[in-house]
Design an enzyme around this catalytic site. Structure first.
Site, PDB file in Angstrom:
ATOM      1  N   GLN A 194      46.624 -16.145 -56.534  1.00 34.82           N
ATOM      2  CA  GLN A 194      47.245 -16.909 -55.560  1.00 34.82           C
ATOM      3  C   GLN A 194      46.540 -18.322 -55.561  1.00 34.82           C
ATOM      4  OE1 GLN A 194      49.939 -16.859 -53.405  1.00 34.82           O
ATOM      5  NE2 GLN A 194      50.330 -14.779 -54.097  1.00 34.82           N
ATOM      6  N   HIS A 216      53.457 -16.785 -63.181  1.00 35.24           N
ATOM      7  CA  HIS A 216      54.673 -16.971 -62.200  1.00 35.24           C
ATOM      8  C   HIS A 216      54.387 -17.360 -60.799  1.00 35.24           C
ATOM      9  CE1 HIS A 216      54.927 -12.938 -59.916  1.00 35.24           C
ATOM     10  NE2 HIS A 216      54.288 -12.756 -60.761  1.00 35.24           N
ATOM     11  N   CYS A 339      57.391  -3.007 -46.830  1.00 37.96           N
ATOM     12  CA  CYS A 339      59.032  -2.422 -46.629  1.00 37.96           C
ATOM     13  C   CYS A 339      59.624  -2.655 -47.897  1.00 37.96           C
ATOM     14  CB  CYS A 339      59.600  -3.134 -45.558  1.00 37.96           C
ATOM     15  SG  CYS A 339      59.686  -4.820 -45.835  1.00 37.96           S
TER      16      CYS A 339
HETATM   17  C1  LIG Z   1      51.278 -11.495 -57.296  1.00 36.35           C
HETATM   18  C2  LIG Z   1      50.044 -11.185 -57.131  1.00 36.35           C
HETATM   19  C3  LIG Z   1      49.371 -10.153 -58.085  1.00 36.35           C
HETATM   20  C4  LIG Z   1      50.310  -9.619 -59.334  1.00 36.35           C
HETATM   21  O1  LIG Z   1      50.521 -10.511 -60.347  1.00 36.35           O
HETATM   22  P1  LIG Z   1      51.740  -9.888 -61.376  1.00 36.35           P
HETATM   23  O2  LIG Z   1      51.840 -11.041 -62.487  1.00 36.35           O
HETATM   24  O3  LIG Z   1      52.841  -9.924 -60.668  1.00 36.35           O
HETATM   25  O4  LIG Z   1      51.339  -8.578 -61.907  1.00 36.35           O
HETATM   26  C5  LIG Z   1      47.995  -9.775 -58.048  1.00 36.35           C
HETATM   27  N1  LIG Z   1      47.284 -10.356 -57.056  1.00 36.35           N
HETATM   28  C6  LIG Z   1      47.699 -11.064 -56.175  1.00 36.35           C
HETATM   29  C7  LIG Z   1      47.010 -11.668 -55.062  1.00 36.35           C
HETATM   30  C8  LIG Z   1      49.245 -11.643 -56.171  1.00 36.35           C
HETATM   31  O5  LIG Z   1      49.613 -12.497 -55.361  1.00 36.35           O
END
Ligand SMILES: *Cc1c(COP(=O)(O)O)cnc(C)c1O
Length: 410
Positions: A194, A216, A339
């Site tokens: 994040q 992403h 959920c």
């Molecule tokens: C989205 C997220 C993940 C997972 O990442 P992906 O690329 O979707 O596997 C792991 N940790 C945090 C804090 C995330 O927000």
């Protein structure tokens, strides 16, 4: 004239009405898309092939590696491309555990509000005889370096603490935690999924040994991420096969996605400050406006907070109903609860900050990015109070609260 959210869809053709779920995923940037396209149709070679078209792919791969390294102050050889943040988290933690086990160290420190990619990997290690200790994140939803220092033991092999929480937005004191770990000779991994592209991240200054990121979450493509591992840290393989990624991650490299990741990261880093300022202003406007709704509370650290994160609990309603009604008004949000995975359990993150079950069920996460506008925020603020009021008017729990048969918590 009243703002009509459905118009923007018609005009752009692609963007949904109001997308406020950027912590779940972001829209691919035009720059990243442009960078990727040639690697899908023209330079489609396998980076391990010796012929010209393969070598074009290999060159693109190494250029992307250099670019990611330059963007984050790393060395290219410390970068391993993975299928995303989850895989990077798994590989980092399992690698540190394997190293610890060889030294007879089987204690791992983490926090109670990590992403499931971390928590479920730790659960697996517990079954293999590791002792996992999750630090209490308290009502504000954060931990201190002092907590980490006090909990590290001679047999601690890893501290893994997220850079910023995906549900409630708290930003942890990563440099201080890293300094404590460095001082005590314990490996430090951070899930920075994040944070990267949104906050200042520097593995050297912040004493980080291993870091996970995912494209992403900063307008790159899905299914591609990076594990950063400081030189000298031995990694275990999750996927066996070819010698890609210096033998640590087999499988033909997803060159278009890797090129897209590098382009999105470069763009995000170049505009990080201005994007963060713009997004934080929208966030603060939303937080101020929503705080006026009776019997609600902001979740997470009010100060050390991701620029795009707005997370609230509303007493007397179900988050899922709230999401459906918001969706009906053209607002894409998230409850931040489990959920979505088909479970009715409330979010472990909200429980970790001490929200009781009945309150944790009434959660809402709006996660913004620099593409959101003031108009959108005003539209959300115009819609949300009425929806909350309506849901309360049909809620048996709310009736009990008003009649005094139940105590208000918020
Ligand atoms: C989205 C997220 C993940 C997972 O990442 P992906 O690329 O979707 O596997 C792991 N940790 C945090 C804090 C995330 O927000």
């Amino acid at each position: 004239m009243r703002y009509n959210p459905r118009r923007s869809k018609k005009e752009s053709g692609v963007k949904p009405m109001i997308y406020a779920d950027n912590a779940a995923t972001t829209r691919l940037s035009a720059t990243a898309l442009e960078a990727m396209l040639p690697y899908l149709r023209e330079h489609y070679g396998n980076a391990s092939s010796l012929h010209g078209i393969g070598q074009e792919a290999a060159e693109a791969l190494e250029n992307a590696r250099e670019s990611v390294a330059a963007g984050l102050g790393w060395q290219a050889r410390e970068i391993y491309f993975t299928s995303g943040g989850s895989e990077a988290d798994n590989q980092a933690i399992l690698s540190a555990a394997a190293l610890g086990e060889r030294k007879g160290k089987k204690h791992i420190l983490s926090t109670a509000f990590e992403h499931h990619a971390v928590l479920h990997t730790l659960k697996k290690l517990e079954k293999q005889g590791f002792e996992v200790e999750l630090l209490d994140v308290g009502p504000v939803g954060n931990i201190t370096a002092e907590q980490v220092a006090a909990a590290i033991r001679p047999d601690t092999c890893l501290v893994t603490a997220m850079f910023a929480n995906n549900e409630i937005g708290s930003v942890l004191p990563i440099a201080e935690i890293g300094a404590v770990c460095r001082d005590k000779g314990v490996l430090f991994h951070t899930d920075a999924v994040q944070a990267v592209g949104h906050l200042y991240v520097n593995v050297v200054e912040q004493n980080i040994d291993m870091l996970s990121l995912s494209a992403h979450k900063f307008h790159g493509p899905k299914g591609i991420g990076v594990l950063y591992a400081r030189t000298g840290i031995p990694l275990v393989n999750l996927i066996e096969g070819g010698a890609q990624e210096r033998g640590k991650r087999a499988g033909t490299e997803n060159v278009p996605a890797i090129v897209g990741l590098a382009a999105a990261l470069k763009e995000a880093c170049e505009h990080r400050q201005e994007n963060a300022e713009k997004t934080a202003a929208l966030r603060d406007r939303l937080i101020r406006g929503l705080s006026a709704i009776p019997h609600c509370a902001l979740n997470g650290d009010p100060v050390n907070r991701l620029p795009g994160n707005v997370s609230f609990c509303f007493e007397g309603i179900e988050g899922e109903s709230l999401l459906l009604l918001l969706d009906g008004k053209g607002i894409c949000a998230s409850s931040g609860s489990a959920c979505t995975s088909g479970s009715l359990d409330p979010s472990h993150v909200l429980l970790a900050i001490g929200r009781p079950h009945e309150v944790a069920h009434g959660s809402l996460r709006l996660s913004l990015c620099e593409e959101n506008t003031e108009e959108e925020v005003e539209y959300i603020l115009a819609q949300l109070p009425g929806i909350v009021e309506y849901l309360r008017s049909i809620s048996p729990m709310w009736k009990d609260l008003l009649a005094g048969r139940r105590q208000f918590i918020l």
